[in-house]
Design an enzyme around this catalytic site. Sequence first.
Site, PDB file in Angstrom:
ATOM      1  N   HIS A 295       0.841  -1.192   0.000  1.00 45.80           N
ATOM      2  CA  HIS A 295       0.000   0.000   0.000  1.00 45.80           C
ATOM      3  C   HIS A 295       0.878   1.245   0.000  1.00 45.80           C
ATOM      4  O   HIS A 295       1.538   1.531   1.004  1.00 45.80           O
ATOM      5  CB  HIS A 295      -0.900   0.022   1.234  1.00 45.80           C
ATOM      6  CG  HIS A 295      -1.971  -1.027   1.234  1.00 45.80           C
ATOM      7  ND1 HIS A 295      -2.353  -1.704   2.374  1.00 45.80           N
ATOM      8  CD2 HIS A 295      -2.733  -1.513   0.239  1.00 45.80           C
ATOM      9  CE1 HIS A 295      -3.317  -2.545   2.076  1.00 45.80           C
ATOM     10  NE2 HIS A 295      -3.570  -2.453   0.784  1.00 45.80           N
ATOM     11  N   PHE A 466       3.632  -0.123   4.958  1.00 44.17           N
ATOM     12  CA  PHE A 466       4.318  -1.267   5.576  1.00 44.17           C
ATOM     13  C   PHE A 466       3.464  -2.534   5.522  1.00 44.17           C
ATOM     14  O   PHE A 466       3.376  -3.275   6.499  1.00 44.17           O
ATOM     15  CB  PHE A 466       4.723  -0.959   7.021  1.00 44.17           C
ATOM     16  CG  PHE A 466       5.319   0.410   7.217  1.00 44.17           C
ATOM     17  CD1 PHE A 466       6.205   0.941   6.286  1.00 44.17           C
ATOM     18  CD2 PHE A 466       4.993   1.168   8.321  1.00 44.17           C
ATOM     19  CE1 PHE A 466       6.750   2.210   6.462  1.00 44.17           C
ATOM     20  CE2 PHE A 466       5.537   2.439   8.510  1.00 44.17           C
ATOM     21  CZ  PHE A 466       6.415   2.957   7.573  1.00 44.17           C
ATOM     22  N   HIS A 467       2.881  -2.790   4.349  1.00 45.35           N
ATOM     23  CA  HIS A 467       2.014  -3.957   4.184  1.00 45.35           C
ATOM     24  C   HIS A 467       2.437  -4.819   2.996  1.00 45.35           C
ATOM     25  O   HIS A 467       1.613  -5.159   2.146  1.00 45.35           O
ATOM     26  CB  HIS A 467       0.561  -3.509   3.975  1.00 45.35           C
ATOM     27  CG  HIS A 467      -0.009  -2.691   5.087  1.00 45.35           C
ATOM     28  ND1 HIS A 467      -1.026  -1.767   4.894  1.00 45.35           N
ATOM     29  CD2 HIS A 467       0.284  -2.657   6.416  1.00 45.35           C
ATOM     30  CE1 HIS A 467      -1.320  -1.199   6.049  1.00 45.35           C
ATOM     31  NE2 HIS A 467      -0.537  -1.724   6.986  1.00 45.35           N
ATOM     32  N   PRO A 468       3.702  -5.222   2.888  1.00 46.17           N
ATOM     33  CA  PRO A 468       4.096  -6.036   1.735  1.00 46.17           C
ATOM     34  C   PRO A 468       3.471  -7.431   1.790  1.00 46.17           C
ATOM     35  O   PRO A 468       3.404  -8.055   2.852  1.00 46.17           O
ATOM     36  CB  PRO A 468       5.623  -6.115   1.860  1.00 46.17           C
ATOM     37  CG  PRO A 468       5.882  -5.946   3.326  1.00 46.17           C
ATOM     38  CD  PRO A 468       4.833  -4.982   3.810  1.00 46.17           C
TER      39      PRO A 468
END
Length: 545
Positions: A295, A466-468
Amino acid sequence: MSDTFDYLIVGAGSAGCVLANRLTEDGRMTVALIESGGRDRSPLIHVPLGVAGLIRHPRLNWLHKTVPQRHAAGRRIAMPAGRVLGGSSSINGMVYMRGHPLDYDDWAKAGNEGWSYREVLPYFIRSEDNLTWRHSPFHGTGGNLRVSDLRSINDVSRAFVAAGLSLQYRPCADFAGPDPEGFGYRQVTQRDGRRESTARAFYNPAAQRPNLTLRLRQTVRRLVFREGRAVGVEVERDGQTQFLTARREVILTAGAIGSPVLLMRSGVGCAAALASSGITPVHDLPQVGRNLQDHAAASIQFRTDHTGPYGISWKVLPRLAWSGIDYLLFRRGLLASNALEAAGFIRSRNDLDRPDIQYTFMAGSRSANGRIGRGHGYGASVILLRPGSRGEITLDPQSHAPLIDPRFFEDDTDIDALVRGIRIARRIFAAEAFNEYAGREIQPGPDVLADEAIADYIRNTSATAFHPVGTCRMGPDTGSVVDPQLRVRGLSGLRIADASVMPNIVSGNTNAPTIMIAEKASDMIMGRPALVADAKSSTTAFCPF
């Protein structure tokens, strides 16, 4: 210490701690939980406002960075990941969200049997201890993970919600419910005003079980295979190497960066690329590391002379002093907040079937390092929920370190959506509800008006949420990395159960979905029947306010 276990779990993060608990419940199976980081003793982890000191923490964070991003001004963008017991659940913003039900239905429509919203909902419910929604068919009580309302909410956060409603966006009281669209207040993974990481919620209750072994500060260097089967791992600590054996399975829970990197270093990935990097291929699986999604987020910020929003100034020093006392005595106030108290989920175009933008409201001024800064202000991260861009993770040919390339904004529609998101955010902050704060826009700034200028601002300043996810894609096709049972294709004795298996990123924060994946994986691994949804929770309905 024993070096042979039934299951080896690689990574003690959001998924690994859940699996360590579930696989040792009945006492029959022995499990080793392996983590590169150390204990979660830092007060920055447990005091919620300490999150600001964790994003760049040199010991508790892997401090990954992307390669230069061609469509984001050539910048290398930080991608934090937890390196501590609890993993990223020990350093994240403690937000409890699940994404949109249609996200999971999309997974199922793509051929991932068992992964529709109706089928994953029971696993969200099983993990949860939510006292606010104790009578909701969409929530659970009595589970391991405490989910709660924030104990204190700043008035400026209330203004943000009121502003969104004044523009005729719908209210939403439950962003983890069946229809997470609108404006409201976020629930958090906190217990009694302290962070509820998966270490605290899942590992700690299982820590004394004789069949669970925790191995901290031990880095798994490679997986070991014999005749197409994963039989163990090679770990290193203080320069010493040891081989651990798995009688049944090795389970990767190292995250969307760690899991594909470990596979590639072990010879599992694109055979030609591995050979060119000096790694002997073990199994040709070209999709390992591909399909990377995250994101992207752009910021809009305001300064104000009003001392209500969080910030540091002479005028509020007595209040700041009291906040410390308030937290010590009652676990409430500023220190119990993550300063990200309110949110809004909107569709930036009327023809969309679900929100594509999330506003994460910041109830205070923000310094360059992400902490609460001097003076007072407020703002929001404008987060792209459904990116079209797809990236990959590869290995540096010499060092075999990860090369992380999300290819942010390679798909032009991603920039277009964020531009729309910034424009709508300006309307929200111009609403009457913010009049008493008299905020002055400092980012992007009042002169940044044209679409092209806003797009340039986004390319030059954007970060990630921080949503890989997605780098070990689950699918029914032979090109996927894992099948819908999370077994690595073409190999036996090896599964992956973390955010890397998501075929498409969910429309919200990824910690709760990762916990759900681990919950569901535990039943698959142990051969237990899948949980069945309650009839009342199998259909969606607009959430009440």
